[in-house]
Design an enzyme around this catalytic site. Structure first.
Site, PDB file in Angstrom:
ATOM      1  N   PRO A  12      -6.682  -1.027   4.947  1.00 42.41           N
ATOM      2  CA  PRO A  12      -6.383  -2.336   5.547  1.00 42.41           C
ATOM      3  C   PRO A  12      -4.949  -2.342   6.058  1.00 42.41           C
ATOM      4  CG  PRO A  12      -6.402  -2.481   3.135  1.00 42.41           C
ATOM      5  CD  PRO A  12      -6.833  -1.091   3.489  1.00 42.41           C
ATOM      6  N   CYS A  95       0.615  -5.228  -1.795  1.00 40.66           N
ATOM      7  CA  CYS A  95       1.556  -5.618  -0.745  1.00 40.66           C
ATOM      8  C   CYS A  95       2.867  -6.114  -1.371  1.00 40.66           C
ATOM      9  CB  CYS A  95       0.929  -6.698   0.131  1.00 40.66           C
ATOM     10  SG  CYS A  95       2.035  -7.180   1.457  1.00 40.66           S
ATOM     11  N   ASN A 206      -4.702   7.010  -1.962  1.00 35.57           N
ATOM     12  CA  ASN A 206      -4.138   6.559  -0.678  1.00 35.57           C
ATOM     13  C   ASN A 206      -2.640   6.869  -0.638  1.00 35.57           C
ATOM     14  OD1 ASN A 206      -2.745   3.554   0.396  1.00 35.57           O
ATOM     15  ND2 ASN A 206      -3.817   4.866   1.834  1.00 35.57           N
ATOM     16  N   GLY A 207      -2.176   7.143   0.580  1.00 37.28           N
ATOM     17  CA  GLY A 207      -0.745   7.325   0.806  1.00 37.28           C
ATOM     18  C   GLY A 207      -0.401   8.680   1.371  1.00 37.28           C
ATOM     19  N   GLY A 208       0.104   8.693   2.613  1.00 35.33           N
ATOM     20  CA  GLY A 208       0.675   9.904   3.185  1.00 35.33           C
ATOM     21  C   GLY A 208      -0.307  10.967   3.634  1.00 35.33           C
ATOM     22  N   GLY A 228      -4.338   5.401   6.297  1.00 35.08           N
ATOM     23  CA  GLY A 228      -3.870   4.275   7.097  1.00 35.08           C
ATOM     24  C   GLY A 228      -3.221   4.709   8.389  1.00 35.08           C
ATOM     25  N   ARG A 229      -1.911   4.932   8.332  1.00 33.33           N
ATOM     26  CA  ARG A 229      -1.137   5.142   9.557  1.00 33.33           C
ATOM     27  C   ARG A 229      -1.598   6.329  10.390  1.00 33.33           C
ATOM     28  NH1 ARG A 229       4.328   4.803   6.255  1.00 33.33           N
ATOM     29  NH2 ARG A 229       2.840   5.584   4.716  1.00 33.33           N
TER      30      ARG A 229
END
Ligand SMILES: Cc1cc2nc3c(=O)[nH]c(=O)nc-3n(C[C@H](O)[C@H](O)[C@H](O)COP(=O)(O)O)c2cc1C
Length: 333
Positions: A12, A95, A206-208, A228-229
């Site tokens: 998200p 968040c 999640n992450g990176g 994500g990104r």
């Protein structure tokens, strides 16, 4: 109800994973699970539910991410989300922004496991959909593995079985949201250990994550990977994921994706959507290809036309419609 496949999901992201982005990503990937941006339960309670929640069924499967800390409002929002056709309800506990903290949702709730458990229990009771959690590995100086273990141990009693863990802690009040996505170090070991300690839970890391080989490595230790990104900036990464993770070789070319998107653009323009609300998400489609900067530049210069009518859209889309020749020659126009 068939079990959702969470092997790979797209994270998200506020201002990114709106319904247009999700429609676009679904043209690339049949198998990844998509998430909405965080939608606050109070907004769903008081606001225009249709505007906030309506989406195109062709985007499915889609998980609705909620923000909030009122058990009652979160329960109502979960039920409303189910009625709108979502496939999962996720609670945002990651968040770190100041605004979000002020309203008591997001990562600051890691400090209040009992309140979070109340919220989750009400949500689980209100919907037949799976309720999941997205959180960080800790916050500020509360960053020992034992804290994460205890937090998950309390929450699992509510019946929640899926935990998405952003493998960074949140620095509450100290960093900007952007810094909080980059500065705290990634601690994948925490997430791997969580899976070993809670083998009955579905643990998503999640992450990176930036490549298919990283996805493959994580999948040896956890149940799923959320990206994500990297997907936002280079959406065609999902085509590689379809090929290599899901063994699906029936993937559209970049050109065919644009062709199909044009049909959607035309439908949406008739409803009052602006061209750039859709096309801004496609800026990275040619990432890494020869000529990708021309695609970006042409879109940037032309997608913001005001009061676009269909004939104008046809003209613009004809020009931006890429083909292998003009992309590789760097000549979109
Ligand atoms: C622009 C942007 C908006 C984000 N919005 C949300 C959000 O609404 N809810 C959420 O749980 N996380 C949000 N995140 C965090 C991502 O879901 C994800 O946890 C984070 O980017 C780390 O994954 P990545 O390294 O693959 O990007 C956002 C991240 C970015 C970059």
């Amino acid at each position: 109800m068939s079990r959702l496949n969470r092997t790979v999901s797209v994270a998200p992201m506020m201002d990114c994973t709106d319904k247009h982005e999700r429609f676009f990503l679904r043209l690339i990937s049949k198998n990844v699970l998509l998430y909405t941006e965080m939608i606050v339960s109070e907004a769903i309670d008081r606001g225009d539910k249709k505007k906030l929640l309506e989406f195109d069924m062709r985007e499915k499967p889609v998980a609705l991410q909620l923000g909030g800390s009122s058990p009652k409002l979160l329960a109502n929002a979960s039920k409303t989300g189910e009625n709108f056709g979502y496939d999962e309800i996720n609670l945002n506990l990651g968040c770190p922004s100041k605004k979000v903290q002020k309203n008591k949702f997001g990562a600051c709730l890691i400090k209040e496991p009992n309140l979070v458990a109340d919220c989750l229990s009400e949500m689980v009771n209100a919907t037949s959909l799976p309720v999941t959690v997205k959180t960080r590995i800790g916050y500020d100086n509360v960053d020992h593995y034992e804290n994460l273990y205890n937090f998950v141990n309390i929450l699992k009693r509510t019946g929640v079985k899926t935990f998405i863990i952003h493998a960074r802690k949140a620095m509450l009040g100290k960093f900007t949201p952007k810094q909080n996505l980059n500065i705290p170090p990634l601690k994948y070991d925490y997430v791997y250990k969580l899976k070993r300690d809670f083998s009955d839970l579905e643990i998503i890391i999640n992450g990176g994550v930036t490549s298919v080989s990283e996805v493959e490595n994580h999948l040896e230790k956890v149940d799923g990977v959320m990206i994500g990104r990297s997907v936002y900036h280079s959406p065609y990464l999902l085509a590689e994921i379809e090929n290599q993770i899901f063994n699906n070789f029936d993937v559209l070319s970049r050109q065919d994706i644009i062709e199909k998107l044009i049909v959607y653009v035309k439908q949406e323009i008739k409803k009052g959507t602006r061209l750039n609300q859709i096309m801004r998400h496609t800026l990275g489609l040619f990432h890494g290809q020869n000529g990708s900067s021309y695609w970006k530049r042409y879109l940037s210069e032309n997608m913001c036309v005001r009061d676009a009518d269909i004939s104008k859209i046809d003209h613009i889309m004809d020009k931006v419609k890429p083909n292998s020749q003009n992309i590789s020659a760097g000549q979109i126009d």
